[in-house]
Design a protein around this motif. Structure first.
Motif, PDB file in Angstrom:
ATOM      1  N   PRO A 149      -1.635  26.125   9.260  1.00  0.00           N
ATOM      2  CA  PRO A 149      -1.151  24.749   9.089  1.00  0.00           C
ATOM      3  C   PRO A 149      -0.149  24.636   7.953  1.00  0.00           C
ATOM      4  CG  PRO A 149      -3.370  24.966   8.244  1.00  0.00           C
ATOM      5  CD  PRO A 149      -3.027  26.269   8.905  1.00  0.00           C
ATOM      6  N   ASP A 150       0.771  23.709   8.122  1.00  0.00           N
ATOM      7  CA  ASP A 150       1.738  23.371   7.086  1.00  0.00           C
ATOM      8  C   ASP A 150       0.958  22.806   5.900  1.00  0.00           C
ATOM      9  OD1 ASP A 150       3.585  21.960   5.491  1.00  0.00           O
ATOM     10  OD2 ASP A 150       4.840  21.524   7.206  1.00  0.00           O
ATOM     11  N   ALA A 151       1.354  23.179   4.713  1.00  0.00           N
ATOM     12  CA  ALA A 151       0.654  22.702   3.517  1.00  0.00           C
ATOM     13  C   ALA A 151       0.665  21.183   3.430  1.00  0.00           C
ATOM     14  CB  ALA A 151       1.285  23.313   2.271  1.00  0.00           C
ATOM     15  N   ASN A 152       1.724  20.544   3.926  1.00  0.00           N
ATOM     16  CA  ASN A 152       1.808  19.085   3.870  1.00  0.00           C
ATOM     17  C   ASN A 152       0.800  18.415   4.793  1.00  0.00           C
ATOM     18  OD1 ASN A 152       3.864  18.903   1.983  1.00  0.00           O
ATOM     19  ND2 ASN A 152       5.442  19.154   3.541  1.00  0.00           N
ATOM     20  N   LEU A 153       0.477  19.057   5.916  1.00  0.00           N
ATOM     21  CA  LEU A 153      -0.461  18.441   6.854  1.00  0.00           C
ATOM     22  C   LEU A 153      -1.855  18.337   6.262  1.00  0.00           C
ATOM     23  CD1 LEU A 153       0.625  20.041  10.225  1.00  0.00           C
ATOM     24  CD2 LEU A 153       1.127  17.767   9.362  1.00  0.00           C
ATOM     25  N   ALA A 154      -2.139  19.188   5.292  1.00  0.00           N
ATOM     26  CA  ALA A 154      -3.450  19.147   4.667  1.00  0.00           C
ATOM     27  C   ALA A 154      -3.566  17.965   3.709  1.00  0.00           C
ATOM     28  CB  ALA A 154      -3.718  20.453   3.920  1.00  0.00           C
ATOM     29  N   LYS A 155      -2.442  17.355   3.338  1.00  0.00           N
ATOM     30  CA  LYS A 155      -2.469  16.255   2.387  1.00  0.00           C
ATOM     31  C   LYS A 155      -1.579  15.111   2.868  1.00  0.00           C
ATOM     32  CE  LYS A 155      -1.914  15.040  -2.421  1.00  0.00           C
ATOM     33  NZ  LYS A 155      -1.420  15.395  -3.720  1.00  0.00           N
ATOM     34  N   GLN A 201       6.751   5.574  -3.735  1.00  0.00           N
ATOM     35  CA  GLN A 201       7.276   6.226  -4.935  1.00  0.00           C
ATOM     36  C   GLN A 201       8.202   7.396  -4.589  1.00  0.00           C
ATOM     37  OE1 GLN A 201       3.857   7.292  -7.279  1.00  0.00           O
ATOM     38  NE2 GLN A 201       3.268   5.170  -7.588  1.00  0.00           N
ATOM     39  N   GLY A 202       8.387   7.661  -3.295  1.00  0.00           N
ATOM     40  CA  GLY A 202       9.196   8.784  -2.853  1.00  0.00           C
ATOM     41  C   GLY A 202      10.676   8.446  -2.755  1.00  0.00           C
ATOM     42  N   ALA A 203      11.384   9.312  -2.054  1.00  0.00           N
ATOM     43  CA  ALA A 203      12.820   9.149  -1.837  1.00  0.00           C
ATOM     44  C   ALA A 203      13.124   9.535  -0.398  1.00  0.00           C
ATOM     45  CB  ALA A 203      13.595  10.027  -2.793  1.00  0.00           C
ATOM     46  N   VAL A 204      14.283   9.133   0.088  1.00  0.00           N
ATOM     47  CA  VAL A 204      14.658   9.459   1.462  1.00  0.00           C
ATOM     48  C   VAL A 204      15.673  10.600   1.452  1.00  0.00           C
ATOM     49  CG1 VAL A 204      16.483   7.707   1.619  1.00  0.00           C
ATOM     50  CG2 VAL A 204      15.363   8.511   3.679  1.00  0.00           C
ATOM     51  N   GLN A 205      15.454  11.564   2.341  1.00  0.00           N
ATOM     52  CA  GLN A 205      16.380  12.676   2.537  1.00  0.00           C
ATOM     53  C   GLN A 205      16.483  12.928   4.036  1.00  0.00           C
ATOM     54  OE1 GLN A 205      15.589  16.245   0.321  1.00  0.00           O
ATOM     55  NE2 GLN A 205      15.097  15.124  -1.532  1.00  0.00           N
ATOM     56  N   SER A 206      17.669  12.785   4.576  1.00  0.00           N
ATOM     57  CA  SER A 206      17.919  13.006   6.009  1.00  0.00           C
ATOM     58  C   SER A 206      16.971  12.213   6.901  1.00  0.00           C
ATOM     59  CB  SER A 206      17.823  14.498   6.337  1.00  0.00           C
ATOM     60  OG  SER A 206      18.760  15.222   5.588  1.00  0.00           O
ATOM     61  N   GLY A 207      16.682  10.998   6.525  1.00  0.00           N
ATOM     62  CA  GLY A 207      15.848  10.125   7.329  1.00  0.00           C
ATOM     63  C   GLY A 207      14.352  10.282   7.125  1.00  0.00           C
ATOM     64  N   ALA A 208      13.948  11.282   6.344  1.00  0.00           N
ATOM     65  CA  ALA A 208      12.523  11.497   6.086  1.00  0.00           C
ATOM     66  C   ALA A 208      12.190  11.080   4.660  1.00  0.00           C
ATOM     67  CB  ALA A 208      12.165  12.968   6.280  1.00  0.00           C
ATOM     68  N   VAL A 209      10.950  10.679   4.454  1.00  0.00           N
ATOM     69  CA  VAL A 209      10.483  10.337   3.112  1.00  0.00           C
ATOM     70  C   VAL A 209       9.972  11.623   2.452  1.00  0.00           C
ATOM     71  CG1 VAL A 209       8.856   8.990   1.756  1.00  0.00           C
ATOM     72  CG2 VAL A 209       9.869   8.006   3.815  1.00  0.00           C
ATOM     73  N   TRP A 210      10.434  11.876   1.253  1.00  0.00           N
ATOM     74  CA  TRP A 210      10.010  13.053   0.491  1.00  0.00           C
ATOM     75  C   TRP A 210       9.214  12.605  -0.717  1.00  0.00           C
ATOM     76  CZ3 TRP A 210      12.252  18.358   0.495  1.00  0.00           C
ATOM     77  CH2 TRP A 210      12.813  18.671   1.739  1.00  0.00           C
ATOM     78  N   VAL A 211       8.115  13.305  -0.960  1.00  0.00           N
ATOM     79  CA  VAL A 211       7.275  13.070  -2.132  1.00  0.00           C
ATOM     80  C   VAL A 211       6.992  14.441  -2.741  1.00  0.00           C
ATOM     81  CG1 VAL A 211       5.042  12.232  -2.943  1.00  0.00           C
ATOM     82  CG2 VAL A 211       6.234  11.004  -1.125  1.00  0.00           C
ATOM     83  N   ASP A 212       7.162  14.560  -4.033  1.00  0.00           N
ATOM     84  CA  ASP A 212       6.930  15.831  -4.733  1.00  0.00           C
ATOM     85  C   ASP A 212       7.736  16.977  -4.121  1.00  0.00           C
ATOM     86  OD1 ASP A 212       5.190  14.553  -6.472  1.00  0.00           O
ATOM     87  OD2 ASP A 212       3.409  15.087  -5.307  1.00  0.00           O
ATOM     88  N   ASP A 213       9.011  16.740  -3.866  1.00  0.00           N
ATOM     89  CA  ASP A 213       9.947  17.757  -3.368  1.00  0.00           C
ATOM     90  C   ASP A 213       9.576  18.345  -2.010  1.00  0.00           C
ATOM     91  OD1 ASP A 213      11.572  17.506  -5.657  1.00  0.00           O
ATOM     92  OD2 ASP A 213      10.242  18.852  -6.774  1.00  0.00           O
TER      93      ASP A 213
END
Length: 109
Positions: free
Chosen positions: A28-34, A43-55
């Motif tokens: 599993p992708d590390a992000n899917l676990a959290k 509190q995130g930012a948008v990059q290429s249409g996706a929301v990014w949190v903690d890089d």
């Protein structure tokens, strides 16, 4: 010699068959676990249409889950028309634009 060749071909084919019958192990992708909460998305930012949190792209839980982000300066320039909102799509938070939000209501004339 012919017996040795047959043995090598049979061994090679046996190895091929075993690879095809066993799919790659799922990792599993590390992000899917959290999955990220709406508060974290805000509190995130948008990059290429996706929301990014903690890089990293922010993972989410159930599809169609929404999070209001229209009032945040980090997302204010995302939409050319309407207001932005975050929604869960395919396991990731993405930014969409609601073109009808903020438009004047013709019934109030």
């Amino acid at each position: 010699m012919r017996a040795l060749f047959s043995l090598v071909v049979a061994a090679a084919c046996g190895a091929c068959g075993s690879d095809e019958s066993h799919p790659a192990e799922f990792s599993p992708d590390a992000n899917l676990a959290k999955p990220r909460t709406c508060a974290e998305v805000r509190q995130g930012a948008v990059q290429s249409g996706a929301v990014w949190v903690d890089d990293a792209p922010a993972a989410c839980g159930p599809s169609a889950q929404e999070c209001p982000i229209f009032d945040l300066s980090a997302f204010s320039s995302v939409c050319k028309q309407g207001v932005p909102y975050a929604t869960c799509k395919d396991g990731k938070w993405v930014v969409n634009c609601n073109p009808d939000a903020g438009a004047p209501d013709a019934a109030n004339d």
